[in-house]
Write a protein that holds these residues in place. Structure first.
Motif, short mmCIF file in Angstrom:
data_model
loop_
_atom_site.label_atom_id
_atom_site.label_comp_id
_atom_site.label_asym_id
_atom_site.label_seq_id
_atom_site.Cartn_x
_atom_site.Cartn_y
_atom_site.Cartn_z
N GLU A 138 102.37 20.15 53.09
CA GLU A 138 102.05 18.67 52.61
C GLU A 138 101.62 19.09 51.18
O GLU A 138 102.09 18.16 50.33
CB GLU A 138 101.15 18.21 53.63
N ALA A 139 100.58 19.84 51.03
CA ALA A 139 100.07 20.32 49.64
C ALA A 139 101.19 20.64 48.72
O ALA A 139 101.37 20.04 47.49
CB ALA A 139 99.04 21.17 49.68
N ALA A 140 102.23 21.45 49.14
CA ALA A 140 103.27 22.05 48.23
C ALA A 140 104.18 20.97 47.96
O ALA A 140 104.61 21.03 46.84
CB ALA A 140 103.82 23.16 49.11
N ALA A 141 104.39 20.13 48.86
CA ALA A 141 105.59 18.92 48.44
C ALA A 141 105.02 18.17 47.38
O ALA A 141 105.26 17.54 46.56
CB ALA A 141 105.70 18.25 49.60
N LEU A 142 103.57 17.87 47.65
CA LEU A 142 102.84 16.94 46.70
C LEU A 142 102.77 17.62 45.35
O LEU A 142 103.15 16.89 44.29
CB LEU A 142 101.46 16.48 47.11
N ALA A 143 102.45 19.09 45.24
CA ALA A 143 102.28 19.75 44.20
C ALA A 143 103.69 19.63 43.22
O ALA A 143 103.58 19.34 42.23
CB ALA A 143 101.73 20.99 44.26
N GLU A 144 104.66 20.02 43.88
CA GLU A 144 106.13 20.10 43.44
C GLU A 144 106.71 18.58 43.15
O GLU A 144 107.12 18.67 41.98
CB GLU A 144 106.95 20.32 44.55
N LYS A 145 106.31 17.60 43.89
CA LYS A 145 106.74 16.29 43.31
C LYS A 145 106.19 15.52 42.06
O LYS A 145 106.61 15.11 41.37
CB LYS A 145 106.53 15.36 44.36
N TYR A 146 104.90 16.17 41.80
CA TYR A 146 104.10 15.61 40.56
C TYR A 146 103.81 16.62 39.56
O TYR A 146 103.09 16.55 38.68
CB TYR A 146 102.78 14.98 40.93
N ASP A 147 104.37 17.84 39.80
CA ASP A 147 104.18 18.98 38.75
C ASP A 147 102.76 19.30 38.68
O ASP A 147 102.12 19.51 37.48
CB ASP A 147 104.91 18.55 37.40
N VAL A 148 102.09 19.28 39.92
CA VAL A 148 100.66 19.80 39.88
C VAL A 148 100.54 21.34 40.44
O VAL A 148 101.05 21.43 41.33
CB VAL A 148 99.64 18.88 40.61
N GLU A 149 99.71 21.99 39.72
CA GLU A 149 99.18 23.35 40.08
C GLU A 149 98.52 23.16 41.54
O GLU A 149 97.69 22.63 41.72
CB GLU A 149 98.42 24.05 39.02
N LEU A 150 99.13 24.08 42.51
CA LEU A 150 98.68 24.22 43.76
C LEU A 150 97.49 25.22 44.07
O LEU A 150 97.89 26.28 43.57
CB LEU A 150 99.94 24.59 44.90
N PRO A 151 96.42 24.93 44.37
CA PRO A 151 95.24 25.74 44.38
C PRO A 151 95.81 26.72 45.27
O PRO A 151 96.28 26.70 46.46
CB PRO A 151 94.13 24.88 44.98
N ALA A 152 94.86 28.07 45.33
CA ALA A 152 95.14 29.27 46.09
C ALA A 152 94.48 28.83 47.48
O ALA A 152 93.48 28.23 47.57
CB ALA A 152 94.47 30.47 45.26
N ALA A 153 95.29 29.32 48.54
CA ALA A 153 94.51 29.24 49.69
C ALA A 153 93.15 29.96 49.96
O ALA A 153 93.35 30.97 49.60
CB ALA A 153 95.80 29.88 50.75
N ALA A 154 92.45 29.31 50.52
CA ALA A 154 91.15 29.96 50.72
C ALA A 154 90.97 29.89 52.14
O ALA A 154 89.57 30.40 52.63
CB ALA A 154 89.91 29.06 50.00
N GLY A 155 91.61 29.62 53.09
CA GLY A 155 91.67 29.88 54.46
C GLY A 155 90.88 28.58 55.07
O GLY A 155 90.02 27.70 54.24
N LYS A 156 90.75 28.21 56.37
CA LYS A 156 90.10 27.41 56.90
C LYS A 156 88.53 27.67 56.96
O LYS A 156 88.17 28.66 57.58
CB LYS A 156 90.68 27.00 58.35
N LYS A 157 87.71 26.50 56.63
CA LYS A 157 86.34 26.74 56.35
C LYS A 157 85.75 26.29 57.88
O LYS A 157 86.01 25.32 58.57
CB LYS A 157 85.80 25.89 55.47
N SER A 158 84.88 27.11 58.31
CA SER A 158 84.05 26.95 59.48
C SER A 158 82.68 26.48 58.87
O SER A 158 82.19 26.31 57.83
CB SER A 158 83.98 28.21 60.19
N ALA A 159 81.68 26.28 59.80
CA ALA A 159 80.60 25.58 59.56
C ALA A 159 79.76 26.62 58.85
O ALA A 159 79.07 26.53 57.77
CB ALA A 159 79.64 25.09 60.75
N ALA A 160 80.07 28.10 59.08
CA ALA A 160 79.36 29.11 58.42
C ALA A 160 79.86 29.26 57.11
O ALA A 160 79.29 29.56 56.19
CB ALA A 160 79.66 30.41 59.30
N ASP A 161 81.29 28.85 56.79
CA ASP A 161 81.84 29.09 55.65
C ASP A 161 81.33 28.06 54.54
O ASP A 161 80.95 28.40 53.46
CB ASP A 161 83.45 28.87 55.70
N ARG A 162 81.17 26.70 55.12
CA ARG A 162 80.48 25.72 54.45
C ARG A 162 79.10 26.09 53.92
O ARG A 162 78.74 25.92 52.82
CB ARG A 162 80.57 24.45 55.05
N TRP A 163 78.24 26.64 54.90
CA TRP A 163 77.07 27.17 54.58
C TRP A 163 77.11 28.54 53.44
O TRP A 163 76.26 28.41 52.47
CB TRP A 163 75.90 27.45 55.68
#
Length: 443
Positions: free
Chosen positions: A210-235
């Motif tokens: 979904e992100a790649a399609a939006l980025a390609e459609k509007y010529d926006v740079e796609l952020p690098a994948a950082a992985g799914k965040k857990s509660a510990a990741d948010r902390w």
């Protein structure tokens, strides 16, 4: 002759940026209307002794909203990471609109205070989320001016609040002003339908297609994948603000934001009342609110361009110094024309000085930590926002209203010092990084 593919893609990207900034601008406009409306109706509430209101109680009520904003700002990053920035913005607009309705029907100061507190939660959550959203879609090298443009909406809302008060209080009553603040509820479905989701959120949630399609459609740079965040990741994202040498820089931003928001919300709450104490009529006092916020709009545009060229922390430090001078002069008796000029210039420097703190933090942050960094900088500043309205109320209640401007001026010096030190440290770290790179290159 047809346009090149790159030019067409760039045009699409520009349209997307305008769409995101435009929708966020309207949301922040309503944020500013709801925030400033209390200060605009406050002189009338005190003059008519509505709810038996006294100056110190009025200061407490102003602090209720900013306490709610503290809660909203501190939780915005975490909630946005869970449900998405788009959904959070819709929730915030809905919340502060309904809360204004509660204020409109309040029969006592307790219910009114509850309404302002709930409105504050929505207001506090919206602003850092909108800043993070437009930062995701800002053209390269234009982040500061894009944030500056967004923040003009907050002051446009302040101007609107003054006119709402001037037009409605005498013929209809103060409650009508709060009913106007319920109207943004109609904007929430528009926001839900038209605003695209944050690309960094989509990537973090694993919705890469979904992100790649939006980025390609509007010529926006796609952020690098950082992985799914857990509660510990948010902390961990919060803890990351203190790792290595970042802890000092983080604290410098937090202390500067404390002083900046004390100034912004202290002046926003008490400017009309303090001007009435200086002998001006209510209509003239509300005109000062308009002029102050026009200055805020001009300041956002000027500061944004200057920050993109010279650096946001340097501009913020200079602007806070000029703010301190302007606020101090407001406590000096002058003719109305000169006072109007000082109010305008104070609006130019004060409001954009604080916004450039947000711009600095946003630009320095990575996309996956941006919401946390901006949210906590805003949240820590909200302690100042809580303290500012309370301080003004206490000074007025003690018959020391003239000292209010002096106290706010001292706060301007406080923020100048902290953001100035942060700017110097950033410059020193940049020079050290360049030296290290040159040393590595020489080998």
């Amino acid at each position: 002759m047809s346009s090149s593919p790159s030019a067409t893609a760039s045009a699409r990207g520009t349209r997307l940026a305008k769409l995101v900034v435009g929708l966020c601008w309207l949301a922040v406009l309503f944020d500013g209307l709801d925030m400033f409306i209390y200060g605009s109706v406050l002189p009338h509430l005190l003059a008519t002794k509505t709810f038996g209101l006294t100056a110190d109680q009025a200061g407490d009520l102003g602090s209720y909203a900013t306490f709610g904003m503290l809660v909203g700002a501190l939780t915005a990053g975490t909630v946005a990471d869970r449900i998405g920035r788009k959904k959070l913005m819709v929730v915030c607009v809905t919340l502060f609109s309904l809360a204004s309705g509660l204020c409109a029907v309040a029969g006592n100061v307790e219910v009114f205070g509850l309404g302002r507190t709930l409105a504050g939660v929505g207001l506090g959550g919206l602003l850092p989320t909108a800043i993070s959203m437009v930062s995701d879609y800002a053209p390269r090298g234009r982040a500061a001016i894009t944030i500056g443009v967004l923040m003009t909406a907050h002051h446009a809302g302040g101007i609107l609040s003054a006119y709402v008060a001037k037009w409605l209080i005498d013929p209809v009553g103060w409650r009508a002003a709060f009913w106007v603040c319920v109207l943004p509820l109609l904007f929430a479905p528009v926001l839900a339908k038209m605003l695209p989701e944050s690309l960094s959120f989509l990537v973090a949630k694993g919705r890469t297609a979904e992100a790649a399609a939006l980025a390609e459609k509007y010529d926006v740079e796609l952020p690098a994948a950082a992985g799914k965040k857990s509660a510990a990741d948010r902390w961990d994202a919060l803890v990351g603000l203190f790792r290595g040498g970042e802890w000092l820089q983080t604290l410098l931003y937090w202390f500067a934001s404390f002083g900046g928001l004390l100034l912004v919300y202290g002046v926003a709450t008490w400017l009309p009342t303090l001007m009435r104490a200086e002998g001006y009529e209510l209509a003239d006092a509300l005109t000062f609110v308009v002029v102050f916020n026009i200055g805020g709009i001009v300041g956002m545009l000027v500061a944004g361009r200057a920050a993109d060229r010279f650096g946001a922390p340097r501009i913020s430090a200079l602007w806070f110094a000029l703010t301190a001078v302007g606020v101090f002069l407001l406590g000096v008796h002058m003719n109305q024309t000169l006072t109007m000029v000082i109010v305008f210039l104070t609006g130019v420097f004060l409001n954009s000085a604080q916004t450039m703190i947000y711009a600095t933090v946003s630009i320095r942050s990575t996309p996956d930590s941006r919401a946390t960094a901006v949210g906590w900088t805003s949240g820590m500043g909200r302690f100042g926002a809580v303290f500012g309205p309370w301080l003004g109320g206490q000074l007025l209640a003690a018959g020391n209203g003239d000292w209010g401007f002096t106290a706010f001026a001292i706060t301007g010096v406080w923020s100048m010092v902290f953001i100035g030190v942060a700017a110097l440290r950033s410059a020193k770290q940049g020079a050290q990084n360049v030296s290290e790179q040159e040393l590595v290159g020489s080998h």
